[in-house]
Structures are given as structure tokens and as C-alpha cells.
Scaffold this active site. Structure first.
Site, short mmCIF file in Angstrom:
data_model
loop_
_atom_site.label_atom_id
_atom_site.label_comp_id
_atom_site.label_asym_id
_atom_site.label_seq_id
_atom_site.Cartn_x
_atom_site.Cartn_y
_atom_site.Cartn_z
N ARG A 13 -4.04 -10.06 5.21
CA ARG A 13 -4.23 -10.04 3.70
C ARG A 13 -3.26 -9.55 2.93
NH1 ARG A 13 -6.58 -6.33 -0.13
NH2 ARG A 13 -8.02 -7.12 -1.33
N LYS B 132 0.79 -1.38 -0.12
CA LYS B 132 -0.09 0.01 0.02
C LYS B 132 0.86 1.30 -0.03
CE LYS B 132 -4.53 -1.79 1.47
NZ LYS B 132 -5.70 -1.50 2.45
#
Ligand SMILES: Nc1nc2[nH]c(S[C@@H](C(=O)O)c3ccccc3)nc2c(=O)[nH]1
Length: 276
Positions: free
Chosen positions: A252, A218
Site C-alpha cells: 500500500r 510513515k
């Protein structure tokens, strides 16, 4: 149907399977379904315990997808994966009817970035006797969330929001054991907000629900490392280890094999056992 209560043991690795046109653009050599199933097989081989299947990108500025289009993308893959592999499947959606179709097909987990706030979605999950739901925090929508994210105290506000959403689930008859919480890294947060959320993750794990974190590749890592998405594996693993040390229970990730090893290693230390 299996109840997805967490084993009292090692954290779980959730592999990401995005079924969006841009995620499998190999110049049309294979169909999206063939590519998705090939990717599913790879993630399972690498040791994923859950496959998270999503048909709509929820990255900042992603364009919404119509319900019928999302169903057309995810349902064939959900059905094929459930038929072919002994693995838990989550569907990454905020739409009630996509949830219903996925539950009907046998998914064990609903991964909702909107924490069951969209129309009819709380009811769609409450209708199921045993599907697990991951309630995630976001501020705004993918189209607006990164414009000017603002908080008084991001950790406190995220925890309060998730506790309230969990209570709404309990009030709707969804058992506590079926509820996971997720702070939503990158969903309406500045890099500093993300760092604070990670550094104070104990505030969220203290609510006594399994905590799922999604930090894989991210933009927080871009802000720290100044590296592109393809060079954020080491940073992603560092954040995963930190989260695990603070009590996170589901990671995740795009990079399953590497994450499986850091989950095993971190957990061995926390348990002071090799795990054999
Ligand atoms: N529960 C849960 N579901 C998720 N879905 C996604 S999408 C993600 C991406 O990988 O593209 C992404 C990347 C960058 C910004 C927003 C979203 N992130 C999560 C998460 O952090 N938690």
C-alpha cells in the site's frame, strides 16, 4: 463480480486515494470529486492494480468521522472510479454500513484497520459471497494508540491476533481465499516495534494468508531518517523491498510508479525470471 484471489504471480500495488477535505485542499479550484478522480487516473497510469479509497484519516490523533459524512465522501468516488476504470477498488473503513454501501456499489476489497471487530462489520462482509477483506492489527484507536504502545513480543502478539481474527472470519463462512492479513505498521507501535515487525515478517507470512503492508512515508521512517513526510520515498521503497523479500504480497503506497518498479525488480529476482 470478480473474486479477488491473488494471482500466483507478482505482488500487487495498492495506490492510496484519501478523500478527506485536507487531502485535496487546492484552495477550492476544483471540487473534491474532480481532484480525487484526477488522482485516481494518475495512480492507475502509474500502474496501481488496486485503489484504496478512504474517507476518514486514521493517522494518530485523527478525529473520527460520522458515518453519513464518510459515505458522502467516498461513495461518489467509488462509483465514479468503478464506472470509469478497469481497476480493483478497496474501501478503507471500519464501519459496517460504509462496507455494505461500498460492496453494493461493487468494491472488491474491504480494507479494515479494525479487522472486523466493530459492530456488525463481520456480518457485513460475511453477507457478501466474494468480497476480499484485509484484516489489520492495531492496538487502541487513532486517538490513543501512540500514547504508550506496549507488548511482550509484538510479532507474536500481532500474529496471534490476526490468526484469531482470520478464524472468526472462517467461522462466519468467509472463505480463506478472501482473507488478507496486515500487521498495521504505525497503529499502536513504537519505531522499535515497527522494526521488529518488519524484521520478523516471515512469522506473519508463515500463516499462509496474503500479507499486505503499509509503510509508505510513515513515522517509522521519520524516526530512522529524521526527514519529513515529503522526503521518505527512498526509505519507503527500502521497507517495501524488505517486505517483498519476506513474502509480502500487496504493498500500500502513495508513490505508485516507484513501487511498481521495485515490485517488478524484486519479484524478478525471487522468480529468477525477467518476467517478459
Ligand atoms: N490495511 C492498511 N490500511 C491502512 N490505512 C492507513 S492510514 C495511514 C496513512 O497513510 O495515512 C497511516 C499513517 C500513519 C499512521 C497510521 C495510519 N495505513 C494503513 C496500513 O498500514 N494498512
Amino acid at each position: 463480480m470478480t473474486q479477488t484471489t491473488l494471482p500466483p504471480t507478482a505482488p500487487l500495488v495498492m495506490g492510496i486515494l484519501n478523500v478527506t477535505p485536507d487531502s485535496f485542499s487546492d484552495g477550492g479550484k476544483y471540487t473534491i470529486k474532480d481532484n480525487a478522480l484526477r488522482q485516481a487516473e494518475q495512480l492507475i497510469k502509474e500502474g496501481a492494480q488496486i485503489l484504496d479509497i478512504g474517507g476518514e484519516s486514521t493517522r494518530p490523533n485523527a478525529q473520527p468521522v460520522e458515518e453519513q459524512e464518510e459515505l458522502a465522501r467516498v461513495m461518489p468516488i467509488i462509483e465514479a472510479v468503478l464506472a470509469e476504470f478497469p481497476i480493483l477498488v478497496s474501501v478503507d473503513t471500519y464501519k459496517a454500513n460504509v462496507m455494505r454501501a461500498a460492496i453494493q456499489a461493487g468494491v472488491q476489497i474491504i480494507n479494515d484497520i479494525a479487522a472486523l471487530t466493530e459492530t456488525d462489520s463481520l456480518q457485513a462482509v460475511a453477507e457478501s459471497p466474494n468480497v476480499t477483506v484485509c484484516l489489520m492489527h492495531k492496538q487502541g484507536t487513532p486517538q490513543t494508540m501512540q500514547i504508550n504502545p506496549t507488548y511482550e513480543d509484538v510479532s507474536r502478539e500481532v500474529c496471534d491476533y490476526l490468526q484469531a481474527r482470520a478464524q472468526a472470519c472462517l467461522d462466519a463462512g468467509i472463505a480463506k481465499e478472501r482473507i488478507w492479513l496486515d500487521p498495521g505498521f504505525g497503529f499502536g507501535k513504537t519505531p522499535e516495534h515497527n522494526l521488529q515487525l518488519m524484521n520478523r515478517l516471515e512469522q506473519l507470512t508463515a500463516l499462509n494468508y496474503p500479507v499486505l503492508i503499509g509503510v509508505s512515508r510513515k513515522s517509522l521512517l521519520g524516526a530512522v531518517l529524521h526527514k519529513p513526510v515529503t522526503e521518505r520515498l527512498y526509505g519507503s521503497l527500502a521497507l517495501a523491498v524488505l517486505a517483498l523479500s519476506k513474502g509480502a504480497k500487496i504493498i500500500r503506497t502513495h508513490d505508485v510508479a516507484a513501487t511498481v518498479d521495485i515490485v517488478k525488480t524484486t519479484y524478478a529476482v525471487l522468480q529468477e525470471k525477467t518476467g517478459d
